[in-house]
Design a protein around this motif. Structure first.
Motif, PDB file in Angstrom:
ATOM      1  N   ARG A 147       4.718  62.429  21.106  1.00  0.00           N
ATOM      2  CA  ARG A 147       3.444  61.735  20.877  1.00  0.00           C
ATOM      3  C   ARG A 147       3.277  60.524  21.781  1.00  0.00           C
ATOM      4  N   HIS A 148       4.373  59.812  22.046  1.00  0.00           N
ATOM      5  CA  HIS A 148       4.282  58.543  22.775  1.00  0.00           C
ATOM      6  C   HIS A 148       4.762  58.611  24.219  1.00  0.00           C
ATOM      7  N   HIS A 149       5.130  59.797  24.711  1.00  0.00           N
ATOM      8  CA  HIS A 149       5.672  59.865  26.073  1.00  0.00           C
ATOM      9  C   HIS A 149       4.640  59.349  27.075  1.00  0.00           C
ATOM     10  N   PRO A 150       5.042  58.459  27.989  1.00  0.00           N
ATOM     11  CA  PRO A 150       4.080  57.861  28.926  1.00  0.00           C
ATOM     12  C   PRO A 150       3.370  58.867  29.821  1.00  0.00           C
ATOM     13  N   ASP A 151       4.048  59.960  30.182  1.00  0.00           N
ATOM     14  CA  ASP A 151       3.385  60.975  31.010  1.00  0.00           C
ATOM     15  C   ASP A 151       2.230  61.619  30.259  1.00  0.00           C
TER      16      ASP A 151
ATOM     17  N   GLY B  89      -5.844  59.882  30.307  1.00  0.00           N
ATOM     18  CA  GLY B  89      -6.781  58.905  30.851  1.00  0.00           C
ATOM     19  C   GLY B  89      -6.617  57.509  30.289  1.00  0.00           C
ATOM     20  N   ALA B  90      -5.420  57.180  29.791  1.00  0.00           N
ATOM     21  CA  ALA B  90      -5.180  55.862  29.211  1.00  0.00           C
ATOM     22  C   ALA B  90      -5.146  54.791  30.294  1.00  0.00           C
ATOM     23  N   SER B  91      -5.317  53.552  29.876  1.00  0.00           N
ATOM     24  CA  SER B  91      -5.279  52.420  30.801  1.00  0.00           C
ATOM     25  C   SER B  91      -3.836  52.108  31.180  1.00  0.00           C
ATOM     26  N   PRO B  92      -3.627  51.355  32.268  1.00  0.00           N
ATOM     27  CA  PRO B  92      -2.255  50.967  32.650  1.00  0.00           C
ATOM     28  C   PRO B  92      -1.519  50.225  31.534  1.00  0.00           C
ATOM     29  N   VAL B  93      -2.227  49.417  30.777  1.00  0.00           N
ATOM     30  CA  VAL B  93      -1.599  48.686  29.672  1.00  0.00           C
ATOM     31  C   VAL B  93      -1.104  49.652  28.604  1.00  0.00           C
ATOM     32  N   GLN B  94      -1.924  50.672  28.292  1.00  0.00           N
ATOM     33  CA  GLN B  94      -1.523  51.660  27.291  1.00  0.00           C
ATOM     34  C   GLN B  94      -0.322  52.474  27.766  1.00  0.00           C
ATOM     35  N   VAL B  95      -0.290  52.794  29.058  1.00  0.00           N
ATOM     36  CA  VAL B  95       0.854  53.526  29.604  1.00  0.00           C
ATOM     37  C   VAL B  95       2.118  52.675  29.532  1.00  0.00           C
ATOM     38  N   ARG B  96       1.980  51.378  29.839  1.00  0.00           N
ATOM     39  CA  ARG B  96       3.136  50.482  29.759  1.00  0.00           C
ATOM     40  C   ARG B  96       3.638  50.379  28.315  1.00  0.00           C
ATOM     41  N   ASP B  97       2.703  50.268  27.359  1.00  0.00           N
ATOM     42  CA  ASP B  97       3.098  50.212  25.948  1.00  0.00           C
ATOM     43  C   ASP B  97       3.809  51.493  25.522  1.00  0.00           C
ATOM     44  N   ALA B  98       3.311  52.638  26.023  1.00  0.00           N
ATOM     45  CA  ALA B  98       3.944  53.917  25.695  1.00  0.00           C
ATOM     46  C   ALA B  98       5.349  53.984  26.275  1.00  0.00           C
TER      47      ALA B  98
END
Length: 256
Positions: A216-220, A226-235
């Motif tokens: 569910r939370h994997h950054p890939d 289409g998440a933002s860079p901040v959301q990818v970093r949080d993931a």
């Protein structure tokens, strides 16, 4: 990227039949490059020297072996850290044997690691995972030496990272190491909470919960939506926390 057989085929074709020959030779060479998964002249030299191209789950342990041997001597802390990384990745028994062999291969220092790391230059999440694991190994004996730092920073540059960015990972890994020892009862309870399982949960239930959360939370996966860079970093941070939590629970409960 210099595809070796493509270049060789193109050159040979040109020598035999000018431009049409070069085009045909390059096409045949490219087919051979793709079939053999050879992406550079340096990698071809590695193959010819009899050095097997490592799988992704082997490369990380080759790097860890190289870090552990940087100062000339592999200590018990390095061995224990390698085992932690194997548990963190939830390796099967065959994969564990490959990881041990790769760790020993890394200690001999004969691999041209630049060849293999350059292949991950466009995979930022895989690159970060490798670098973080290397820093954890560097800190395994309580300090990251100058030689270890220089080595990991050079690897980061081959992966397309700045020295400052690579060093920043060292700081976060050291902070986490000093803040949360694996034997801490509070950390174990926090790990259970993060995984959403009870202390009496069966190992199979814990493993399912871990894998479900990881998926569910994997950054890939987050980046692909289409998440933002901040959301990818949080993931990315969430995924790292899940890896650590699962390693803590497995060590406390003693299951594979």
């Amino acid at each position: 990227m210099l595809w070796p057989f493509t270049l060789i085929g193109g050159g040979a074709g040109y020598a035999i039949a000018s431009i049409p020959g070069a085009m045909l030779g390059a096409l045949l060479g490219q087919a051979l490059d793709r079939r053999l998964h050879v992406q550079s002249l340096a990698e071809l030299r590695e193959r010819l020297a009899g050095r097997k191209v490592p799988r992704d789950d082997e490369l990380i342990f080759i790097l860890l072996g190289r870090v552990a041997k940087t100062d000339g001597r592999v200590v018990d802390g390095h061995i224990q850290q390698a085992r932690v990384e194997m548990r963190r990745l939830d390796l099967s028994e065959p994969a564990t044997r490959r990881a041990i062999a790769a760790f020993n291969r890394g200690k001999d220092g004969r691999d041209n690691l630049r060849v293999h790391l350059m292949r991950l230059k466009n995979q930022p999440h895989a690159a970060e995972g490798l670098l973080r694991a290397c820093w954890r190994m560097a800190w395994a004996d309580g300090r990251a030496s100058r030689g270890e730092r220089e080595l990991i920073v050079s690897w980061g540059k081959w992966l397309g990272w700045t020295a400052e960015k690579v060093e920043a990972l060292s700081a976060t890994e050291d902070e986490q190491r000093s803040r949360s020892p694996a034997s801490s009862g509070g950390e174990y309870q926090e790990a259970l909470r993060l995984l959403g399982v009870r202390s009496d949960a069966e190992p199979a239930q814990i493993k399912r919960a871990y894998r479900r959360l990881l998926s569910r939370h994997h950054p890939d996966k987050v980046a692909g939506s289409g998440a933002s860079p901040v959301q990818v970093r949080d993931a990315t941070e969430k995924t790292r926390d899940l890896h650590h939590a699962y390693a803590v629970v497995r060590e406390r409960r003693g299951f594979r």
